[in-house]
Design a protein around this motif. Structure first.
Motif, mmCIF file in Angstrom:
data_model
loop_
_atom_site.group_PDB
_atom_site.id
_atom_site.type_symbol
_atom_site.label_atom_id
_atom_site.label_comp_id
_atom_site.label_asym_id
_atom_site.label_seq_id
_atom_site.Cartn_x
_atom_site.Cartn_y
_atom_site.Cartn_z
ATOM 1 N N THR A 50 0.817 -1.231 0.504
ATOM 2 C CA THR A 50 0.243 0.002 -0.024
ATOM 3 C C THR A 50 0.569 1.069 0.051
ATOM 4 O O THR A 50 1.750 1.462 0.861
ATOM 5 N N ILE A 51 0.001 2.476 -1.022
ATOM 6 C CA ILE A 51 0.814 3.301 -0.559
ATOM 7 C C ILE A 51 -0.033 4.827 -0.237
ATOM 8 O O ILE A 51 -1.155 4.049 -0.598
ATOM 9 N N GLN A 52 0.806 4.800 0.359
ATOM 10 C CA GLN A 52 -0.654 6.036 1.004
ATOM 11 C C GLN A 52 0.059 7.881 1.265
ATOM 12 O O GLN A 52 1.045 8.016 0.843
ATOM 13 N N ALA A 53 -1.379 8.894 0.957
ATOM 14 C CA ALA A 53 -1.181 10.010 0.291
ATOM 15 C C ALA A 53 -1.879 10.354 2.099
ATOM 16 O O ALA A 53 -3.287 10.301 2.048
ATOM 17 N N ALA A 54 -0.915 11.523 3.154
ATOM 18 C CA ALA A 54 -2.012 11.216 4.119
ATOM 19 C C ALA A 54 -1.917 13.159 4.631
ATOM 20 O O ALA A 54 -0.578 13.960 3.823
ATOM 21 N N VAL A 55 -3.418 13.635 4.636
ATOM 22 C CA VAL A 55 -3.454 15.264 4.654
ATOM 23 C C VAL A 55 -4.679 15.309 5.634
ATOM 24 O O VAL A 55 -5.182 15.300 5.798
ATOM 25 N N THR A 80 -1.932 22.090 7.123
ATOM 26 C CA THR A 80 -2.423 22.511 6.277
ATOM 27 C C THR A 80 -2.852 22.080 5.718
ATOM 28 O O THR A 80 -2.402 21.092 5.655
ATOM 29 N N PRO A 81 -4.302 22.627 4.779
ATOM 30 C CA PRO A 81 -5.149 21.148 3.885
ATOM 31 C C PRO A 81 -4.052 21.363 2.584
ATOM 32 O O PRO A 81 -4.758 19.954 1.894
ATOM 33 N N ALA A 82 -3.809 22.036 2.987
ATOM 34 C CA ALA A 82 -2.775 21.742 1.359
ATOM 35 C C ALA A 82 -0.943 20.919 1.837
ATOM 36 O O ALA A 82 -0.591 20.237 0.685
ATOM 37 N N ASP A 83 -1.326 20.959 2.959
ATOM 38 C CA ASP A 83 0.068 20.125 3.099
ATOM 39 C C ASP A 83 0.054 18.533 2.921
ATOM 40 O O ASP A 83 -1.264 18.119 3.251
ATOM 41 N N CYS A 84 0.510 17.770 2.173
ATOM 42 C CA CYS A 84 -0.159 16.124 1.981
ATOM 43 C C CYS A 84 1.974 15.188 2.173
ATOM 44 O O CYS A 84 2.466 16.338 1.137
ATOM 45 N N ILE A 85 1.500 14.241 2.559
ATOM 46 C CA ILE A 85 2.822 13.536 2.650
ATOM 47 C C ILE A 85 2.567 12.095 1.643
ATOM 48 O O ILE A 85 1.392 10.898 2.059
ATOM 49 N N ILE A 86 3.317 11.927 1.061
ATOM 50 C CA ILE A 86 3.091 11.081 0.460
ATOM 51 C C ILE A 86 4.316 9.145 1.087
ATOM 52 O O ILE A 86 5.124 9.403 1.014
ATOM 53 N N LEU A 87 2.894 7.994 1.206
ATOM 54 C CA LEU A 87 4.159 7.062 2.690
ATOM 55 C C LEU A 87 4.118 6.002 1.402
ATOM 56 O O LEU A 87 2.810 5.633 0.817
ATOM 57 N N HIS A 88 5.281 5.675 0.743
ATOM 58 C CA HIS A 88 5.464 4.244 0.691
ATOM 59 C C HIS A 88 5.743 3.267 1.594
ATOM 60 O O HIS A 88 5.575 3.370 2.578
ATOM 61 N N GLU A 90 7.279 1.093 1.999
ATOM 62 C CA GLU A 90 8.518 0.443 2.797
ATOM 63 C C GLU A 90 8.981 1.365 4.130
ATOM 64 O O GLU A 90 9.711 1.999 4.661
ATOM 65 N N ASP A 91 8.452 2.843 3.738
ATOM 66 C CA ASP A 91 7.909 3.831 4.911
ATOM 67 C C ASP A 91 7.128 3.994 6.470
ATOM 68 O O ASP A 91 5.536 3.335 6.423
ATOM 69 N N TRP A 92 8.243 2.753 7.291
ATOM 70 C CA TRP A 92 7.088 2.108 8.873
ATOM 71 C C TRP A 92 7.035 3.867 9.075
ATOM 72 O O TRP A 92 8.025 5.035 9.208
ATOM 73 N N HIS A 93 5.739 4.072 9.882
ATOM 74 C CA HIS A 93 5.017 5.496 10.234
ATOM 75 C C HIS A 93 4.622 5.409 11.639
ATOM 76 O O HIS A 93 3.947 4.281 12.132
ATOM 77 N N TYR A 94 4.562 6.717 11.830
ATOM 78 C CA TYR A 94 3.302 6.478 13.079
ATOM 79 C C TYR A 94 3.027 8.606 13.256
ATOM 80 O O TYR A 94 4.203 9.002 12.299
ATOM 81 N N MET A 95 1.822 8.133 13.503
ATOM 82 C CA MET A 95 0.764 9.558 13.533
ATOM 83 C C MET A 95 1.017 9.975 15.156
ATOM 84 O O MET A 95 0.842 9.202 15.737
ATOM 85 N N ASP A 96 1.546 11.524 15.405
ATOM 86 C CA ASP A 96 1.444 12.229 16.231
ATOM 87 C C ASP A 96 1.244 13.626 16.905
ATOM 88 O O ASP A 96 0.771 14.236 16.095
ATOM 89 N N SER A 97 0.715 14.079 17.829
ATOM 90 C CA SER A 97 0.435 15.363 18.064
ATOM 91 C C SER A 97 -0.774 15.745 17.740
ATOM 92 O O SER A 97 -0.371 17.292 16.521
ATOM 93 N N PHE A 98 -1.009 14.933 17.385
ATOM 94 C CA PHE A 98 -2.698 15.691 16.688
ATOM 95 C C PHE A 98 -3.874 16.526 17.560
ATOM 96 O O PHE A 98 -3.816 16.634 19.356
ATOM 97 N N SER A 99 -4.081 18.304 17.165
ATOM 98 C CA SER A 99 -4.419 19.269 17.785
ATOM 99 C C SER A 99 -6.239 18.539 18.087
ATOM 100 O O SER A 99 -6.437 17.617 17.356
ATOM 101 N N PRO A 100 -6.388 19.010 18.861
ATOM 102 C CA PRO A 100 -8.452 18.146 19.660
ATOM 103 C C PRO A 100 -8.839 18.909 18.347
ATOM 104 O O PRO A 100 -9.903 17.854 17.825
ATOM 105 N N ASP A 101 -8.194 19.502 17.152
ATOM 106 C CA ASP A 101 -9.753 19.119 15.780
ATOM 107 C C ASP A 101 -9.393 18.991 14.799
ATOM 108 O O ASP A 101 -10.195 18.832 14.066
ATOM 109 N N ALA A 102 -7.859 18.270 14.783
ATOM 110 C CA ALA A 102 -7.491 17.020 13.714
ATOM 111 C C ALA A 102 -8.488 16.344 12.707
ATOM 112 O O ALA A 102 -8.689 15.455 13.778
#
Length: 124
Positions: A50-55, A80-88, A90-102
């Motif tokens: 799986t390839i993913q795009a996160a916004v 911002t809603p214009a920031d996008c990360i493509i995760l391939h 092989e990209d082991w990843h985690y998400m954190d530091s969510f703002s309360p409204d994220a």
């Protein structure tokens, strides 16, 4: 290795329009949202295919990635809603530091398959 994309955004007195068209390196088969996150860390995996795009559509969050053994972790702030990360895959990843409204939207190249997930992190 993750790719940062700045999505094309059109702004005027009426507001903003951000476009995701002909920029992703895959066809979209799945879309999901992550929201209402407390201080938890999400993700902690990579994929076989799986390839993913996160916004981050609302608020902000951080995505931390490592692309292989011996590689350095890289952190990406989605603010911002214009920031996008493509995760391939092989990209082991985690998400954190969510703002309360994220609200983090993820576009995926594959349908959900539990066998596609690899939870073992890379060695340092």
């Amino acid at each position: 290795m993750p790719q940062y994309l700045s999505l094309q955004t059109f702004s005027d007195q009426r507001g903003n329009l951000t476009v995701i068209e002909r920029i992703l390196p895959f066809d979209i088969k799945r879309i999901f949202y992550i929201y209402g996150v407390d201080a938890s860390v999400r993700g902690n995996h990579r994929h076989h295919r799986t390839i993913q795009a996160a916004v981050c559509l609302v608020g902000s969050c951080r995505i931390v990635c490592k692309s292989g053994p011996g590689k350095t972790e890289e952190a990406y702030q989605l603010q911002t809603p214009a920031d996008c990360i493509i995760l391939h895959p092989e990209d082991w990843h985690y998400m954190d530091s969510f703002s309360p409204d994220a609200i983090l939207m993820v576009l995926a190249s594959e349908y959900f398959d539990a066998n596609d997930y690899i939870f073992e992190p890379y060695a340092s």
